[in-house]
Design a protein around this motif. Structure first.
Motif, PDB file in Angstrom:
ATOM      1  N   ARG A 126     -14.820 -13.681 -11.084  1.00 53.22           N
ATOM      2  CA  ARG A 126     -14.364 -14.292  -9.830  1.00 53.22           C
ATOM      3  C   ARG A 126     -13.461 -15.511 -10.057  1.00 53.22           C
ATOM      4  NH1 ARG A 126     -19.494 -12.662  -9.817  1.00 53.22           N
ATOM      5  NH2 ARG A 126     -20.219 -11.306  -8.129  1.00 53.22           N
ATOM      6  N   PHE A 127     -13.221 -15.822 -11.333  1.00 51.69           N
ATOM      7  CA  PHE A 127     -12.528 -17.057 -11.671  1.00 51.69           C
ATOM      8  C   PHE A 127     -11.126 -17.126 -11.072  1.00 51.69           C
ATOM      9  CE2 PHE A 127     -10.039 -19.822 -14.457  1.00 51.69           C
ATOM     10  CZ  PHE A 127     -10.840 -20.948 -14.497  1.00 51.69           C
ATOM     11  N   ASP A 128     -10.350 -16.057 -11.193  1.00 49.25           N
ATOM     12  CA  ASP A 128      -8.966 -16.076 -10.700  1.00 49.25           C
ATOM     13  C   ASP A 128      -8.921 -16.279  -9.189  1.00 49.25           C
ATOM     14  OD1 ASP A 128      -8.012 -15.748 -13.245  1.00 49.25           O
ATOM     15  OD2 ASP A 128      -7.689 -13.586 -13.069  1.00 49.25           O
ATOM     16  N   ASP A 129      -9.842 -15.651  -8.460  1.00 48.33           N
ATOM     17  CA  ASP A 129      -9.880 -15.823  -7.002  1.00 48.33           C
ATOM     18  C   ASP A 129     -10.197 -17.272  -6.638  1.00 48.33           C
ATOM     19  OD1 ASP A 129      -9.329 -13.168  -6.552  1.00 48.33           O
ATOM     20  OD2 ASP A 129     -11.432 -12.569  -6.388  1.00 48.33           O
ATOM     21  N   ILE A 130     -11.100 -17.890  -7.387  1.00 48.77           N
ATOM     22  CA  ILE A 130     -11.466 -19.286  -7.132  1.00 48.77           C
ATOM     23  C   ILE A 130     -10.263 -20.200  -7.332  1.00 48.77           C
ATOM     24  CG2 ILE A 130     -12.845 -21.229  -7.987  1.00 48.77           C
ATOM     25  CD1 ILE A 130     -15.048 -19.176  -8.646  1.00 48.77           C
ATOM     26  N   VAL A 131      -9.554 -20.025  -8.441  1.00 47.32           N
ATOM     27  CA  VAL A 131      -8.417 -20.884  -8.758  1.00 47.32           C
ATOM     28  C   VAL A 131      -7.281 -20.676  -7.752  1.00 47.32           C
ATOM     29  CG1 VAL A 131      -6.661 -21.399 -10.492  1.00 47.32           C
ATOM     30  CG2 VAL A 131      -9.024 -20.977 -11.201  1.00 47.32           C
ATOM     31  N   THR A 132      -7.035 -19.423  -7.382  1.00 43.89           N
ATOM     32  CA  THR A 132      -5.974 -19.141  -6.415  1.00 43.89           C
ATOM     33  C   THR A 132      -6.285 -19.763  -5.060  1.00 43.89           C
ATOM     34  OG1 THR A 132      -5.436 -17.057  -7.525  1.00 43.89           O
ATOM     35  CG2 THR A 132      -4.703 -17.302  -5.239  1.00 43.89           C
ATOM     36  N   PHE A 133      -7.534 -19.643  -4.620  1.00 43.94           N
ATOM     37  CA  PHE A 133      -7.930 -20.212  -3.334  1.00 43.94           C
ATOM     38  C   PHE A 133      -7.782 -21.735  -3.357  1.00 43.94           C
ATOM     39  CE2 PHE A 133     -10.732 -21.853  -0.104  1.00 43.94           C
ATOM     40  CZ  PHE A 133     -10.701 -20.917   0.916  1.00 43.94           C
ATOM     41  N   ALA A 134      -8.191 -22.371  -4.452  1.00 40.36           N
ATOM     42  CA  ALA A 134      -8.147 -23.833  -4.547  1.00 40.36           C
ATOM     43  C   ALA A 134      -6.720 -24.353  -4.720  1.00 40.36           C
ATOM     44  CB  ALA A 134      -9.022 -24.308  -5.704  1.00 40.36           C
ATOM     45  N   GLY A 135      -5.829 -23.543  -5.326  1.00 38.00           N
ATOM     46  CA  GLY A 135      -4.446 -23.966  -5.504  1.00 38.00           C
ATOM     47  C   GLY A 135      -4.275 -25.123  -6.463  1.00 38.00           C
ATOM     48  N   ILE A 136      -5.062 -25.160  -7.528  1.00 40.54           N
ATOM     49  CA  ILE A 136      -4.984 -26.289  -8.483  1.00 40.54           C
ATOM     50  C   ILE A 136      -4.698 -25.797  -9.907  1.00 40.54           C
ATOM     51  CG2 ILE A 136      -6.550 -27.738  -7.134  1.00 40.54           C
ATOM     52  CD1 ILE A 136      -8.638 -26.923  -9.425  1.00 40.54           C
ATOM     53  N   GLU A 137      -3.946 -24.694 -10.016  1.00 45.34           N
ATOM     54  CA  GLU A 137      -3.740 -24.073 -11.323  1.00 45.34           C
ATOM     55  C   GLU A 137      -3.275 -25.063 -12.387  1.00 45.34           C
ATOM     56  OE1 GLU A 137      -2.642 -23.017  -8.482  1.00 45.34           O
ATOM     57  OE2 GLU A 137      -2.893 -20.857  -8.221  1.00 45.34           O
ATOM     58  N   GLN A 138      -2.311 -25.942 -12.045  1.00 45.89           N
ATOM     59  CA  GLN A 138      -1.754 -26.829 -13.050  1.00 45.89           C
ATOM     60  C   GLN A 138      -2.694 -27.968 -13.448  1.00 45.89           C
ATOM     61  OE1 GLN A 138       1.262 -28.273  -9.789  1.00 45.89           O
ATOM     62  NE2 GLN A 138       1.496 -29.595 -11.576  1.00 45.89           N
ATOM     63  N   PHE A 139      -3.761 -28.165 -12.679  1.00 53.75           N
ATOM     64  CA  PHE A 139      -4.716 -29.239 -12.996  1.00 53.75           C
ATOM     65  C   PHE A 139      -6.062 -28.691 -13.479  1.00 53.75           C
ATOM     66  CE2 PHE A 139      -1.951 -30.701  -9.533  1.00 53.75           C
ATOM     67  CZ  PHE A 139      -1.337 -31.775 -10.164  1.00 53.75           C
ATOM     68  N   LEU A 140      -6.088 -27.406 -13.801  1.00 51.56           N
ATOM     69  CA  LEU A 140      -7.349 -26.746 -14.123  1.00 51.56           C
ATOM     70  C   LEU A 140      -8.042 -27.354 -15.341  1.00 51.56           C
ATOM     71  CD1 LEU A 140      -9.021 -24.448 -12.989  1.00 51.56           C
ATOM     72  CD2 LEU A 140      -7.809 -22.879 -14.511  1.00 51.56           C
ATOM     73  N   ASP A 141      -7.270 -27.842 -16.297  1.00 50.98           N
ATOM     74  CA  ASP A 141      -7.858 -28.408 -17.520  1.00 50.98           C
ATOM     75  C   ASP A 141      -7.822 -29.935 -17.521  1.00 50.98           C
ATOM     76  OD1 ASP A 141      -8.559 -25.948 -18.901  1.00 50.98           O
ATOM     77  OD2 ASP A 141      -6.396 -25.592 -18.959  1.00 50.98           O
ATOM     78  N   THR A 142      -7.748 -30.525 -16.325  1.00 51.94           N
ATOM     79  CA  THR A 142      -7.817 -31.979 -16.155  1.00 51.94           C
ATOM     80  C   THR A 142      -9.220 -32.359 -15.704  1.00 51.94           C
ATOM     81  OG1 THR A 142      -5.496 -32.071 -15.497  1.00 51.94           O
ATOM     82  CG2 THR A 142      -6.882 -33.943 -14.870  1.00 51.94           C
ATOM     83  N   PRO A 143      -9.815 -33.444 -16.237  1.00 47.87           N
ATOM     84  CA  PRO A 143     -11.142 -33.878 -15.754  1.00 47.87           C
ATOM     85  C   PRO A 143     -11.098 -34.128 -14.244  1.00 47.87           C
ATOM     86  CG  PRO A 143     -10.581 -35.026 -17.770  1.00 47.87           C
ATOM     87  CD  PRO A 143      -9.344 -34.269 -17.373  1.00 47.87           C
ATOM     88  N   VAL A 144     -12.120 -33.689 -13.522  1.00 48.40           N
ATOM     89  CA  VAL A 144     -12.092 -33.773 -12.062  1.00 48.40           C
ATOM     90  C   VAL A 144     -12.161 -35.216 -11.567  1.00 48.40           C
ATOM     91  CG1 VAL A 144     -13.081 -31.470 -11.758  1.00 48.40           C
ATOM     92  CG2 VAL A 144     -14.601 -33.449 -11.866  1.00 48.40           C
ATOM     93  N   LYS A 145     -12.537 -36.157 -12.431  1.00 51.97           N
ATOM     94  CA  LYS A 145     -12.553 -37.557 -12.008  1.00 51.97           C
ATOM     95  C   LYS A 145     -11.143 -38.056 -11.702  1.00 51.97           C
ATOM     96  CE  LYS A 145     -12.335 -39.565 -16.687  1.00 51.97           C
ATOM     97  NZ  LYS A 145     -13.061 -40.409 -17.669  1.00 51.97           N
ATOM     98  N   ARG A 146     -10.117 -37.311 -12.169  1.00 54.49           N
ATOM     99  CA  ARG A 146      -8.731 -37.673 -11.885  1.00 54.49           C
ATOM    100  C   ARG A 146      -8.169 -36.903 -10.688  1.00 54.49           C
ATOM    101  NH1 ARG A 146      -8.259 -37.482 -17.805  1.00 54.49           N
ATOM    102  NH2 ARG A 146      -8.396 -39.629 -18.573  1.00 54.49           N
ATOM    103  N   TYR A 147      -8.983 -36.073 -10.056  1.00 56.91           N
ATOM    104  CA  TYR A 147      -8.529 -35.313  -8.893  1.00 56.91           C
ATOM    105  C   TYR A 147      -8.473 -36.208  -7.660  1.00 56.91           C
ATOM    106  CZ  TYR A 147      -9.211 -30.720 -11.160  1.00 56.91           C
ATOM    107  OH  TYR A 147      -9.122 -29.624 -11.977  1.00 56.91           O
ATOM    108  N   SER A 148      -7.561 -35.909  -6.766  1.00 59.19           N
ATOM    109  CA  SER A 148      -7.600 -36.536  -5.446  1.00 59.19           C
ATOM    110  C   SER A 148      -8.763 -35.926  -4.658  1.00 59.19           C
ATOM    111  CB  SER A 148      -6.295 -36.283  -4.691  1.00 59.19           C
ATOM    112  OG  SER A 148      -6.175 -34.906  -4.358  1.00 59.19           O
ATOM    113  N   SER A 149      -9.131 -36.577  -3.545  1.00 56.77           N
ATOM    114  CA  SER A 149     -10.239 -36.039  -2.741  1.00 56.77           C
ATOM    115  C   SER A 149      -9.901 -34.650  -2.210  1.00 56.77           C
ATOM    116  CB  SER A 149     -10.562 -36.992  -1.581  1.00 56.77           C
ATOM    117  OG  SER A 149      -9.438 -37.160  -0.734  1.00 56.77           O
ATOM    118  N   GLY A 150      -8.621 -34.415  -1.873  1.00 56.07           N
ATOM    119  CA  GLY A 150      -8.229 -33.099  -1.382  1.00 56.07           C
ATOM    120  C   GLY A 150      -8.358 -32.020  -2.439  1.00 56.07           C
TER     121      GLY A 150
END
Length: 390
Positions: A126-150
């Motif tokens: 289900r991984f590809d569906d999750i990433v596509t829905f979230a729209g964060i492909e380019q940040f997938l290997d970034t620690p989530v502490k650097r993510y914006s709230s959105g």
């Protein structure tokens, strides 16, 4: 078969309780006994949710909605009574919960899958569906502490909704996302229900709640005031708001840095005490006090019809940009004569781009009198021009 069973659940919190030795010794030195105040967030709440059903929960701020969700998630335990859930439960309650901040988005997807009891192979499927829905492909290997709230919210919802939980619980947190993302989330929740999953949804967006949920519970002061078909519960909930605002005015709680003082709707022209007519341009007046200055403080005013449709939702910063200093303030919004005859409620939201500070979904109400011209079911009256082309 019931997926969720809540039986005579009550939850007590203790306010003012001494939590350490220093506080207790200080109180003893001042010849005062350590004191506490019991606050019952829930009292004798009972309901069940069958497998594959959808339940909406409505109520004013402080009614106990978030507490019941935390009990369903086993984040907190009831003081009295029992809560039982069958199967895997995925929830989206607050931005910032459920993920490890030091791990990347990719790693957190697999971590959440493991928490839900999914094998690595199932999560990978289900991984590809999750990433596509979230729209964060380019940040997938970034620690989530650097993510914006959105970004954080999009990934958290994608994980919760796509890892095939038996029960999906979603709180008002979706309000953080943009309109397009909210539509995607509601579509995914409807799809989960069609797949036979159980959905519990808490929202001040009553129109979305009635579209998604067949049944609703109205919580008031920690008790179930009404349980029934969602359109009926929403209609009665809004009607109760009308009564509260028409008899003796509304009383609002102090929400820390911002306090709502008064909301009223008046005709833009003429005496304030005369009935409001459908043809009247109106003015919505909001009085509030800022106790501690908040950077980027914004406010929104929304109008909801008697059947729960949010017909207007306007944000102050779309028109003017102003920093509110500490102290009392008053803003007004001009409302042209576009609403149809009938009852309407006014809701007010205060917050920033990343945080909700205060939301009163039924802050005031008003009724427009006049003729429906035989079209009572329409929401707005625009009198759009026609032209004959042949």
């Amino acid at each position: 078969m019931d997926r969720i069973q809540v039986e005579q659940v009550s939850k007590r919190y203790r306010l003012g309780e001494r939590h350490n030795l220093r506080e207790s010794l200080t109180a003893m030195a001042r010849l005062r006994r350590p004191s506490s105040l019991d606050l019952w967030s829930l009292r004798d709440v009972t309901f069940t949710v069958p497998d594959g059903d959808s339940l909406g929960i409505v109520g004013r701020n402080g009614a106990g909605k978030s507490t019941i969700l935390k009990i369903l998630m086993r984040i907190t335990a009831p003081t009295v009574g029992a809560s039982r859930t069958r199967g895997r439960v995925a929830a989206l309650l607050e931005v910032g919960t459920g993920f490890h901040p030091e791990l990347t988005g990719r790693e957190n997807v697999f971590l959440n899958g493991a928490v839900l009891g999914m094998s690595r192979a199932d999560t990978l499927r289900r991984f590809d569906d999750i990433v596509t829905f979230a729209g964060i492909e380019q940040f997938l290997d970034t620690p989530v502490k650097r993510y914006s709230s959105g970004m954080y919210l999009r990934l958290a919802f994608a994980v919760a909704a796509h890892l095939e939980p038996d029960i999906l619980i979603v709180d008002e947190v979706l309000a953080v996302g943009d309109a397009e993302f909210q539509r995607k989330c509601l579509g995914r929740m409807s799809e989960a229900e069609r797949e036979g999953r159980t959905v519990v949804f808490v929202s001040h967006d009553l129109s979305s709640l009635t579209r998604l949920c067949r049944r609703a519970i109205w919580l008031e002061s920690g008790r179930v005031r009404q349980d029934g078909p969602a359109p009926e519960v929403v209609s009665d909930y809004l009607a109760a708001g009308f009564v509260a605002t028409e008899v003796g005015g509304q009383h609002f709680a102090n929400r820390g840095s911002v306090e709502l003082r008064e909301v009223r709707v008046v005709a833009a022209f003429g005496a304030e005490d005369r009935p409001l007519m459908r043809e009247d341009p109106l003015e919505v007046i909001v009085k509030f006090e800022v106790h501690a200055e908040v950077s980027g403080l914004d406010l929104a005013i929304f109008i909801v019809t008697a059947n729960g449709v949010r017909v207007l939702d306007e944000v102050l910063s779309d028109s003017i940009h102003e920093q509110f200093s500490a102290g009392p303030h008053e803003v007004s919004m001009a409302l042209p004569a576009v609403l149809n005859v009938g009852r309407h409620t006014v809701g007010v939201w205060f917050g920033t781009a990343v945080e909700t500070l205060l939301e009163e979904p039924v802050a005031a109400s008003f009724e427009l009198l006049g003729s429906t011209r035989g079209r009572r079911d329409r929401t707005v009256v625009l009198d759009l021009p026609f032209s004959r082309t042949l």
